[in-house]
Scaffold this active site. Structure first.
Site, PDB file in Angstrom:
ATOM      1  N   LYS A 116      90.467 -37.002   9.269  1.00  0.00           N
ATOM      2  CA  LYS A 116      91.883 -37.795   9.440  1.00  0.00           C
ATOM      3  C   LYS A 116      93.148 -36.933   9.296  1.00  0.00           C
ATOM      4  CE  LYS A 116      92.310 -38.686   4.472  1.00  0.00           C
ATOM      5  NZ  LYS A 116      92.400 -39.845   3.432  1.00  0.00           N
ATOM      6  N   CYS A 127      89.447 -54.085   9.602  1.00  0.00           N
ATOM      7  CA  CYS A 127      88.738 -53.457  10.636  1.00  0.00           C
ATOM      8  C   CYS A 127      87.511 -54.321  11.253  1.00  0.00           C
ATOM      9  CB  CYS A 127      87.964 -52.227  10.481  1.00  0.00           C
ATOM     10  SG  CYS A 127      88.723 -51.514   8.855  1.00  0.00           S
ATOM     11  N   ASP A 153      98.450 -52.379  10.146  1.00  0.00           N
ATOM     12  CA  ASP A 153      97.072 -51.778  10.633  1.00  0.00           C
ATOM     13  C   ASP A 153      96.859 -51.851  12.160  1.00  0.00           C
ATOM     14  OD1 ASP A 153      94.635 -50.871   9.808  1.00  0.00           O
ATOM     15  OD2 ASP A 153      93.760 -53.046   9.474  1.00  0.00           O
ATOM     16  N   ARG A 201      92.757 -56.471  -2.609  1.00  0.00           N
ATOM     17  CA  ARG A 201      91.780 -55.475  -3.239  1.00  0.00           C
ATOM     18  C   ARG A 201      91.836 -55.405  -4.584  1.00  0.00           C
ATOM     19  NH1 ARG A 201      92.862 -50.386   1.205  1.00  0.00           N
ATOM     20  NH2 ARG A 201      92.751 -51.483   2.761  1.00  0.00           N
ATOM     21  N   HIS A 215      91.258 -45.644  13.398  1.00  0.00           N
ATOM     22  CA  HIS A 215      91.856 -46.539  12.295  1.00  0.00           C
ATOM     23  C   HIS A 215      93.425 -45.846  12.026  1.00  0.00           C
ATOM     24  CE1 HIS A 215      88.320 -48.716  10.870  1.00  0.00           C
ATOM     25  NE2 HIS A 215      87.878 -47.377  10.744  1.00  0.00           N
ATOM     26  N   HIS A 248      93.634 -50.381  15.411  1.00  0.00           N
ATOM     27  CA  HIS A 248      92.614 -49.629  15.860  1.00  0.00           C
ATOM     28  C   HIS A 248      92.831 -49.632  17.403  1.00  0.00           C
ATOM     29  CE1 HIS A 248      91.371 -52.111  12.182  1.00  0.00           C
ATOM     30  NE2 HIS A 248      90.579 -50.756  11.880  1.00  0.00           N
ATOM     31  N   GLN A 308      98.756 -54.874   5.446  1.00  0.00           N
ATOM     32  CA  GLN A 308      98.390 -53.553   5.824  1.00  0.00           C
ATOM     33  C   GLN A 308      99.065 -53.677   7.497  1.00  0.00           C
ATOM     34  OE1 GLN A 308      96.699 -51.374   4.082  1.00  0.00           O
ATOM     35  NE2 GLN A 308      96.401 -49.665   5.693  1.00  0.00           N
TER      36      GLN A 308
END
Length: 576
Positions: free
Chosen positions: A402, A271, A320, A300, A448, A322, A318
């Site tokens: 979410k 992000c 991912d 992570r 996200h 946005h 990911q």
């Protein structure tokens, strides 16, 4: 978990503790909660036990159940509780953490436990044939590695024998489908503890599946109005301080590396990098919405004890994206991203999907009216798509509500995959703005969004859903070309080259093994199509076809067969 089954499981945990007390005098007790498929209890035994000791505990539990013992609740003072549990140090520690006032305990038979309850009325409500002790494992007291290691006994428990048996059959099937086992058998991926746990090595066959998957992912994103980004793997500490990761997420980040006297961190998320791209120029409301996606590899820290094949790793890619938009656009954007997600899951062969809508927690950031608007847009999208859903009151992250989508696999297990998450935190931290119609600088909405989750975890779920027998378009090898004898190797090479030229992943099996052994090998590798070539096929330029399902067809013209396979690939068909 319903209240009834929760009471049954919790009550059985107490029965197990009583059985252990009878068989192992001097045992010390930790805690024994109900869990999703049963219960567990933590003990400190005076001597070590093994899984071989579990049948004796089961037998004693059934003897206790047959005695029709009553579960009796009592309320005691803190001082009385300390006296009752004077020989149980773990219980005394729990009592010390309770507020002054009335404390509840439960008795059944000669066992007493510190417990809020509730329980069944008596052991006659517990089915002696509806539970099974599973295994033992080590568990640190209160999850603290500096505290004593206790022995945790896990058990399965259900309301009826039939439910238990059905669950055990599902577990057998899950073991057969285990992605770690199939990953090795099908030569898809590996992990190497000696080179770093929790890191995935994709082999050529797994790499082929991943390339096809990512190619489709990119094509679908471009069709749906996304642009694709590529961002760095490391960033200065300033970036992670601004984003708040160093304040809230540092325990899951790797240690910094010093470069030119600055601390850099390997990224746990994508992000902040997307926001840096946003801030390279000013934006008008006319520029929005922006839909930016990335297959970004992040790292992570996970404790070694929780690492599990592809499902729990330390490095993963990911899926991912946005979405940056105005308040007026948010409802349409949420509906569109939900529709996009559902269309992808349908293509991949998952049809049973449930939504979980998480609302505002007590410690949240962002204006209440923004939370309200975001929640309304999420709920409208779910209802418009006709998805079954549950509310998770107060379960949102502190920075926004979410939707989580859970998919059900072929054997009925739910997996949390898609997340659509509002963020009222990062736009403020990074001072993200756009110029609205009235000429004023305003803060955009930011969402996200991960559709598949991570590529690694998705692939683990995918392998288990299909037991390795993927749809044709995602199989590493789509056609096995098998000559009946070495005499026909040249025709096998010709057929293989022809199919490859058409865009079909074909493999000629030219080893010295007998034809039946080659068929068996292709079947074990889950290859969808096996074409068998002999004199007649060579003379007529045809193939005899065997499907991995076992059905067979003879005398198919080579061109016809190629068109058939290509049609299945292009349609991303789920059948053969």
């Amino acid at each position: 978990m319903s209240a009834d089954i929760d009471r049954i499981r919790h009550s059985l945990a107490h029965v197990m503790a009583e059985a252990v007390l009878h068989l192992h005098p001097g045992v010390q007790f930790g805690i024994g909660p109900a869990i999703q498929d049963g219960f567990y209890y933590d003990f400190l035994f005076p001597q070590s036990i093994a899984n071989e000791d579990l049948p004796a505990i089961e037998k004693e539990m059934r003897r206790i159940i047959a005695q029709n013992q009553t579960f009796v609740r009592e309320e005691v003072s803190k001082a009385q509780a300390r006296e009752i549990f004077r020989d149980q140090p773990f219980k005394l520690e729990l009592i010390d953490g309770l507020e002054e006032g009335t404390i509840s305990i439960y008795r059944q038979g000669d066992f007493v436990d510190l417990c809020r309850g509730p329980h069944v009325e008596s052991t006659k409500e517990l089915r002696p044939d509806a539970f099974k002790l599973k295994t033992i494992a080590g568990a640190y007291w209160r999850g603290d590695e500096t505290r004593p290691m206790l022995t945790r006994i896990y058990a399965y428990a259900f309301a009826t024998k039939a439910e238990l048996e059905a669950y055990l059959r599902m577990l057998e099937e899950a073991e057969r489908r285990d992605h770690r086992k199939l990953g090795k058998e099908l030569d898809l991926f590996s992990t190497h503890e000696e080179a770093g746990p929790g890191l995935i090595y994709w082999h050529p066959k797994g790499g082929r599946v991943r390339v096809e998957l990512e190619k489709w992912w990119r094509e679908e994103h471009y069709k749906n109005g996304y642009e694709i980004l590529f961002t760095p793997h490391i960033g200065k500490s300033w970036l992670w301080e601004t984003s708040g990761h160093l304040g809230f997420y540092k325990a899951n980040m790797y240690a910094p590396m010093t470069i030119d006297e600055d601390d850099y961190y390997i990224k746990p998320m994508n992000c902040p990098f997307h926001i840096m791209i946003y801030k390279t120029t000013s934006h008008s409301y006319r520029d929005l919405p922006l839909r930016w996606a990335e297959l970004g590899t992040v790292y992570r820290y996970e404790r070694s004890g929780v690492l599990h094949g592809l499902m729990r790793v330390r490095g993963f890619t990911q899926d991912d994206a946005h979405i940056i938009c105005t308040p007026e656009q948010i409802e349409d954007e949420i509906l569109e991203v939900l529709r996009f997600s559902l269309s992808m899951w349908k293509t991949l062969g998952f049809s049973k999907i449930k939504a979980y809508l998480a609302t505002r927690p007590a410690d949240s950031v962002g204006a209440p009216e923004r939370w309200d608007q975001a929640l309304v847009s999420l709920k409208k999208a779910i209802e418009k798509e006709g998805l079954p859903y549950e509310m998770d009151e107060g379960g949102g992250a502190f920075y926004g509500p979410k939707i989580d989508l859970k998919i059900q696999d072929a054997i009925g297990r739910e997996w949390q995959m898609t997340t659509i998450q509002f963020d009222f935190n990062l736009p403020e931290r990074f001072d993200m703005t756009y110029v609205d119609k009235d000429g004023r600088q305003k803060q955009p909405y930011m969402v996200h969004r991960a559709l598949l989750g991570s590529i690694e975890r998705f692939f683990g779920v995918f392998v288990e859903h299909y037991a390795g027998a993927f749809p044709v378009w995602l199989m590493p090898d789509q056609v096995a070309v098998i000559p009946v004898a070495p005499t026909f190797d040249e025709y096998a090479k010709e057929v293989t080259a022809f199919l490859r030229g058409k865009g079909v992943r074909a493999k000629a099996m030219l080893s010295e093994e007998r034809m039946n052994a080659k068929i068996r090998d292709a079947q074990n590798q889950k290859i969808p199509y096996m074409v068998i070539l002999g004199q007649r096929e060579k003379d007529e330029r045809t193939v005899s076809l065997r499907l991995r399902t076992g059905s067979q067809e003879n005398g198919i013209p080579l061109e016809t067969f190629a068109s058939r396979v290509l049609g299945k690939i292009e349609a991303k068909a789920l059948d053969l």
